[in-house]
Design a protein around this motif. Structure first.
Motif, PDB file in Angstrom:
ATOM      1  N   ASN A  12      31.495  61.454 -43.543  1.00 38.47           N
ATOM      2  CA  ASN A  12      32.747  61.000 -44.150  1.00 38.47           C
ATOM      3  C   ASN A  12      32.716  59.522 -44.534  1.00 38.47           C
ATOM      4  O   ASN A  12      33.724  58.840 -44.517  1.00 38.47           O
ATOM      5  CB  ASN A  12      33.938  61.276 -43.225  1.00 38.47           C
ATOM      6  N   VAL A  13      31.529  59.051 -44.902  1.00 37.25           N
ATOM      7  CA  VAL A  13      31.372  57.658 -45.330  1.00 37.25           C
ATOM      8  C   VAL A  13      30.833  57.661 -46.753  1.00 37.25           C
ATOM      9  O   VAL A  13      29.817  58.283 -47.037  1.00 37.25           O
ATOM     10  CB  VAL A  13      30.390  56.903 -44.404  1.00 37.25           C
ATOM     11  N   GLY A  14      31.514  56.993 -47.641  1.00 38.10           N
ATOM     12  CA  GLY A  14      31.041  56.861 -49.013  1.00 38.10           C
ATOM     13  C   GLY A  14      30.866  58.181 -49.750  1.00 38.10           C
ATOM     14  O   GLY A  14      30.010  58.307 -50.603  1.00 38.10           O
ATOM     15  N   ILE A  40      39.117  58.958 -35.159  1.00 36.37           N
ATOM     16  CA  ILE A  40      39.058  58.641 -36.585  1.00 36.37           C
ATOM     17  C   ILE A  40      38.074  59.572 -37.303  1.00 36.37           C
ATOM     18  O   ILE A  40      37.323  60.321 -36.684  1.00 36.37           O
ATOM     19  CB  ILE A  40      38.829  57.140 -36.879  1.00 36.37           C
ATOM     20  N   ALA A  41      38.082  59.530 -38.595  1.00 30.86           N
ATOM     21  CA  ALA A  41      37.368  60.534 -39.394  1.00 30.86           C
ATOM     22  C   ALA A  41      35.926  60.168 -39.716  1.00 30.86           C
ATOM     23  O   ALA A  41      35.374  60.648 -40.687  1.00 30.86           O
ATOM     24  CB  ALA A  41      38.140  60.787 -40.685  1.00 30.86           C
ATOM     25  N   SER A  42      35.310  59.325 -38.887  1.00 31.71           N
ATOM     26  CA  SER A  42      33.943  58.906 -39.207  1.00 31.71           C
ATOM     27  C   SER A  42      32.890  59.491 -38.277  1.00 31.71           C
ATOM     28  O   SER A  42      31.809  58.944 -38.128  1.00 31.71           O
ATOM     29  CB  SER A  42      33.854  57.375 -39.215  1.00 31.71           C
ATOM     30  N   GLY A  43      33.209  60.624 -37.630  1.00 34.21           N
ATOM     31  CA  GLY A  43      32.199  61.308 -36.836  1.00 34.21           C
ATOM     32  C   GLY A  43      32.041  60.786 -35.431  1.00 34.21           C
ATOM     33  O   GLY A  43      30.924  60.543 -34.976  1.00 34.21           O
ATOM     34  N   ALA A 150      17.922  52.024 -40.015  1.00 31.31           N
ATOM     35  CA  ALA A 150      18.062  53.178 -40.919  1.00 31.31           C
ATOM     36  C   ALA A 150      18.225  54.489 -40.158  1.00 31.31           C
ATOM     37  O   ALA A 150      18.871  55.413 -40.649  1.00 31.31           O
ATOM     38  CB  ALA A 150      16.862  53.257 -41.855  1.00 31.31           C
ATOM     39  N   GLY A 151      17.685  54.573 -38.962  1.00 27.69           N
ATOM     40  CA  GLY A 151      17.811  55.792 -38.168  1.00 27.69           C
ATOM     41  C   GLY A 151      18.991  55.783 -37.226  1.00 27.69           C
ATOM     42  O   GLY A 151      19.167  56.717 -36.448  1.00 27.69           O
ATOM     43  N   GLY A 152      19.811  54.757 -37.291  1.00 28.51           N
ATOM     44  CA  GLY A 152      20.937  54.643 -36.376  1.00 28.51           C
ATOM     45  C   GLY A 152      22.268  54.818 -37.068  1.00 28.51           C
ATOM     46  O   GLY A 152      22.338  55.224 -38.230  1.00 28.51           O
ATOM     47  N   THR A 153      23.316  54.518 -36.365  1.00 26.78           N
ATOM     48  CA  THR A 153      24.660  54.579 -36.913  1.00 26.78           C
ATOM     49  C   THR A 153      25.488  53.455 -36.299  1.00 26.78           C
ATOM     50  O   THR A 153      25.372  53.179 -35.108  1.00 26.78           O
ATOM     51  CB  THR A 153      25.316  55.961 -36.690  1.00 26.78           C
ATOM     52  N   ALA A 154      26.284  52.793 -37.114  1.00 26.29           N
ATOM     53  CA  ALA A 154      27.033  51.608 -36.684  1.00 26.29           C
ATOM     54  C   ALA A 154      28.498  51.948 -36.413  1.00 26.29           C
ATOM     55  O   ALA A 154      29.088  52.789 -37.101  1.00 26.29           O
ATOM     56  CB  ALA A 154      26.951  50.523 -37.744  1.00 26.29           C
ATOM     57  N   ARG A 155      29.052  51.255 -35.436  1.00 23.16           N
ATOM     58  CA  ARG A 155      30.484  51.311 -35.156  1.00 23.16           C
ATOM     59  C   ARG A 155      30.936  49.891 -34.857  1.00 23.16           C
ATOM     60  O   ARG A 155      30.226  49.125 -34.196  1.00 23.16           O
ATOM     61  CB  ARG A 155      30.805  52.199 -33.948  1.00 23.16           C
ATOM     62  N   ASN A 156      32.136  49.547 -35.337  1.00 24.93           N
ATOM     63  CA  ASN A 156      32.621  48.200 -35.051  1.00 24.93           C
ATOM     64  C   ASN A 156      33.147  48.113 -33.619  1.00 24.93           C
ATOM     65  O   ASN A 156      33.339  49.127 -32.945  1.00 24.93           O
ATOM     66  CB  ASN A 156      33.615  47.710 -36.110  1.00 24.93           C
ATOM     67  N   ILE A 157      33.346  46.909 -33.159  1.00 22.89           N
ATOM     68  CA  ILE A 157      33.721  46.679 -31.767  1.00 22.89           C
ATOM     69  C   ILE A 157      35.071  47.307 -31.446  1.00 22.89           C
ATOM     70  O   ILE A 157      35.272  47.828 -30.335  1.00 22.89           O
ATOM     71  CB  ILE A 157      33.700  45.164 -31.434  1.00 22.89           C
ATOM     72  N   ASN A 158      36.006  47.321 -32.386  1.00 21.95           N
ATOM     73  CA  ASN A 158      37.289  47.985 -32.148  1.00 21.95           C
ATOM     74  C   ASN A 158      37.088  49.469 -31.851  1.00 21.95           C
ATOM     75  O   ASN A 158      37.692  50.017 -30.925  1.00 21.95           O
ATOM     76  CB  ASN A 158      38.230  47.824 -33.349  1.00 21.95           C
TER      77      ASN A 158
END
Length: 170
Positions: A12-14, A40-43, A150-158
Motif C-alpha cells: 500500500n505504498v506508492g 495503519i494501512a502500510s502493512g 533494499a531488502g528491508g522495510t522502514a517505519r518512522n519513530i511514531n
C-alpha cells in the motif's frame, strides 16, 4: 505465548502491493495467530503465537504469497525487540516523523555506512538488525541510497512507538 510485530514490505505504498488491512487480519486469524490487530494501512500487524519468530515469518509469507501470487517480504520482531528498537533510536531529538528505522532480517554488514550514497543532511546509524536514518529537513527531498536497505522495510519513530505499545499489550 509470544507477542510479535510483522512489518510487510512494499504494501500500500506508492500504488504497489495493494492489501486491505482487513484481508491481512483475516489471513493472520486463519493462520491461528491470536489477538490480531493491524495498524495503519502500510502493512503492520501485531499478534500473539506460540511459534518461533522464523516459524511465524514463514507462515505469514506463505499466506501472503498465496494471496498475492508473488512473494511479499515480511520482517518480524518480538514485542521486546520492537521496544528495544524504539529505545535505541540514536536520534531522540530529531522529528519522529522524519526519523526511521529500516528493519532488516539480519544484522547490517560492517561496511553498511561506507556504502551509503547521496547523503546530504541525513544522519545514518546502524542498529542490531536495523538502520536508523534522521532525514533532517524532510524525507521527500532526500536522494539517500543505502544498498543493504533494499531488502528491508522502514517505519518512522511514531509508528514504531505505536507498534511497540500495541505489542506490549498483546
Amino acid at each position: 505465548m509470544a507477542s510479535y510485530v510483522a512489518l510487510l514490505r512494499a504494501v500500500n505504498v506508492g500504488g504497489t502491493g495493494k492489501l486491505p488491512m482487513a484481508e491481512l487480519k483475516a489471513m493472520c486469524v486463519a493462520e491461528g495467530f491470536e489477538k490480531v490487530q493491524t495498524y495503519i494501512a502500510s502493512g503492520n500487524v501485531v499478534f500473539s503465537d506460540d511459534r518461533s519468530e522464523p516459524e511465524v515469518k514463514a507462515a505469514l509469507e506463505n499466506r501472503l504469497k498465496d494471496y498475492a501470487g508473488k512473494p511479499v517480504g515480511v520482517i518480524v520482531r518480538t514485542a521486546k525487540e520492537m521496544a528495544d528498537v524504539l529505545n535505541a533510536n540514536p536520534f531522540p531529538d530529531a522529528p519522529p516523523n522524519w526519523t526511521v528505522a529500516i528493519f532488516l532480517d539480519a544484522p547490517p554488514p560492517a561496511d553498511t555506512l561506507d556504502a551509503v550514497k547521496d547523503r546530504k543532511d541525513e544522519e545514518v546509524r546502524v542498529g542490531k538488525r536495523e538502520i536508523y536514518v534522521a532525514f533532517g529537513p524532510g524525507m521527500g527531498r532526500s536522494k539517500l541510497k543505502i544498498p543493504v536497505a533494499a531488502g528491508g522495510t522502514a517505519r518512522n519513530i511514531n509508528t514504531i512507538a505505536k507498534l511497540a505499545e500495541l505489542a506490549s499489550s498483546t
